[in-house]
Design an enzyme around this catalytic site. Structure first.
Site, short mmCIF file in Angstrom:
data_model
loop_
_atom_site.label_atom_id
_atom_site.label_comp_id
_atom_site.label_asym_id
_atom_site.label_seq_id
_atom_site.Cartn_x
_atom_site.Cartn_y
_atom_site.Cartn_z
N ASP A 1 32.42 30.72 53.49
CA ASP A 1 31.11 30.37 54.05
C ASP A 1 30.60 29.00 53.62
O ASP A 1 30.02 28.27 54.44
CB ASP A 1 30.08 31.46 53.75
CG ASP A 1 30.02 31.85 52.27
OD1 ASP A 1 30.72 31.24 51.44
OD2 ASP A 1 29.26 32.79 51.96
N GLN B 1 32.87 34.81 50.70
CA GLN B 1 34.08 34.60 49.91
C GLN B 1 34.34 35.72 48.92
O GLN B 1 33.45 36.52 48.62
CB GLN B 1 33.99 33.26 49.17
CG GLN B 1 34.07 32.05 50.09
CD GLN B 1 34.18 30.76 49.33
OE1 GLN B 1 33.23 30.03 49.16
NE2 GLN B 1 35.39 30.47 48.85
N HIS B 2 35.56 35.76 48.42
CA HIS B 2 36.00 36.56 47.27
C HIS B 2 36.18 38.05 47.51
O HIS B 2 36.79 38.72 46.69
CB HIS B 2 35.04 36.40 46.08
CG HIS B 2 34.61 35.00 45.79
ND1 HIS B 2 35.49 33.98 45.56
CD2 HIS B 2 33.36 34.45 45.71
CE1 HIS B 2 34.82 32.87 45.32
NE2 HIS B 2 33.54 33.12 45.41
#
Length: 471
Positions: free
Chosen positions: A237, A71-72
């Site tokens: 995830d 992520q991110h």
């Protein structure tokens, strides 16, 4: 026999599982390493995906594909669809000052800036969040910020590449970008509670409003490969892992890897102004409030190395000691800590006597320290209204019988332990099967066991007293 592919594109590697869409039987697997670092050229992810697919026997015979990813990460594309600069990953901390500035700016009128962000996006800005990285980009690389015509996340970009897009795709290609609500909820510019992007945040961080991926519903699809295979929305995830273990509303997933995470599937969005709980969405239409601790299995690794044993040996030692480690209490802040937010803290060992300072008690104290740290994560979730029905323990350290016992004893709850597997890739495959058939498949979980220990509240009480000395 319809087949589906689930892709787990994590920080360290790409893993692919090929499953029977109906039974869930695993037919083939493949894996490939990713380039190290916190700043990575996305092309290396694409190369790794292709290598993992080749090791898995190729994707030509699958009917649907889903990608779950770290992520991110900030992936910036120019007007032609080319990557503007290497992606900044979730663990790149250069935007920490930007995160603090964003909170301060939101509170410039005298209101609580953290509460504003928690209410608006479910998450108080920290360096991992995409929005803070965009602000860093605008402040430190203004030319690259100006060139950025679209912003997407790692799993979005890989799904887009699977659909045949890439450099040279132009405006039509950028318009095809899509994501899912779980990954969008980790950006800092999408609201889980309203399901909408927040254009003002982009204006205040990047300086202009770029093309953003369309946010798809849980079983919606907007892309196909050039060969006609369906591409699911994908997920972040943690949401992929929740799918992989079959977590439902009321289930709490405790994952112990390098770090520790505690997240729950919830029917309602969470907003925590303290910043302990990130109010993410999940991949099914529910929500995924999450707490992350910095210290996980590496504490066990370090203790095992000190005692000159491997991890199974550490487990054996720990099981030879009683609950409470003879009064020995470890605070496992070996690398500082994120929950609670004590980045400069260090680990400590309390209650040492000539009688209890033994290898077995030290091993037990390390295991119980991890369990207690995770219990503080669970407490943060329940404090924002999360209901807890069942605890599911996963991750590399979940194989330890000592940790299984300690988590159950400290949490005061039964713990379900699935057979070790690639949960994120399996969750992606389950989503791909759902897109193919129109409903979530009910695949059987193989090898699941349940551990129920006698509650041991004194362990947590002693731990919290010791940890409070570092606050």
């Amino acid at each position: 026999m319809p087949l589906v592919a689930g892709v787990d594109s994590s920080t360290q590697s790409c893993k692919i599982v090929i499953r029977d869409a109906v039974t869930g039987a695993v037919l083939r697997r493949g894996t490939a390493r990713h380039a190290p670092g916190t700043e990575v050229d996305p092309e290396t992810w694409w190369t790794a995906l292709q290598a993992a697919a080749a090791e898995a026997g190729g994707l030509a015979d699958v009917d649907a594909i889903s990608v779950s990813g770290q992520q991110h990460g900030m992936v910036c594309l120019d007007a032609d669809g080319a990557v503007v600069r290497p992606a900044l990953l979730w663990n790149d901390t250069r935007s920490a000052d930007a995160a603090r500035d964003m909170i301060a700016d939101a509170g410039a009128d005298g209101t609580d800036g953290a509460e504003y962000w928690a209410r608006s996006t479910g998450t108080v800005p920290v360096a991992s969040i995409t929005a803070t990285k965009l602000r860093w980009l605008a402040e430190h690389e203004p030319e690259n910020a100006a060139r950025t015509a679209a912003v997407c996340l790692p799993h979005d970009w890989l799904s887009w590449r699977l659909a045949g897009y890439g450099p040279g795709s132009g405006a039509a290609g950028l318009a095809a970008l899509c994501t899912d609500r779980s990954d969008a909820s980790g950006t800092g510019y999408w609201s889980p509670s309203t399901g909408e992007y927040l254009p003002a945040v982009l204006e205040q961080t990047l300086g202009h409003l770029p093309v953003l991926p369309r946010v798809l519903g849980p079983l919606e699809t907007a892309l196909r490969t050039p060969a006609g295979q369906l591409i699911a929305a994908g997920s972040g995830d943690n949401a992929g892992a929740a799918l992989g273990v079959g977590a439902d509303v009321g289930d709490v997933v405790v994952s112990v890897g390098t770090s520790g995470t505690v997240f729950a599937v919830s029917a309602t969005p969470a907003a925590d102004p303290s910043g302990l709980v990130a109010g993410f969405a999940d991949a099914t239409g529910h929500y995924l409030p999450l707490v992350c601790t910095l210290n996980g299995s590496r504490v066990l690794d370090a203790t095992a190395a000190l005692l000159n044993v491997d991890l199974p040996g550490l487990t054996e030692l720990a099981l030879g000691a009683g609950d409470g480690a003879g009064g020995l209490t470890m605070v496992p802040y070996f690398e500082g800590e994120r929950t609670p937010n004590l980045p400069d803290a260090t680990g400590s060992l309390h209650g040492i006597t000539l009688q209890n300072y033994t290898p077995a008690n030290l091993a037990r104290a390390a295991v119980e320290a991890i369990a207690c740290s995770l219990a503080d994560g669970l407490a943060a979730l329940t404090a924002v209204g999360t209901d807890v029905r069942r605890v599911i323990l996963v991750g590399g350290a979940a194989r330890s019988a000592a940790l299984q016992h300690a988590v159950s004893a400290v949490f005061g709850l039964p713990v379900t332990v699935p057979e070790p597997d690639e949960y994120v890739a399996n969750g992606a495959a389950r989503q791909a099967a759902g897109v193919l058939t129109g409903s979530w498949p009910e695949w059987k979980q193989a090898g699941t066991s349940t551990v129920e220990s006698d509650p041991a509240p004194d362990i947590l009480r002693r731990y919290r007293a010791a940890a409070a000395t570092l606050s």
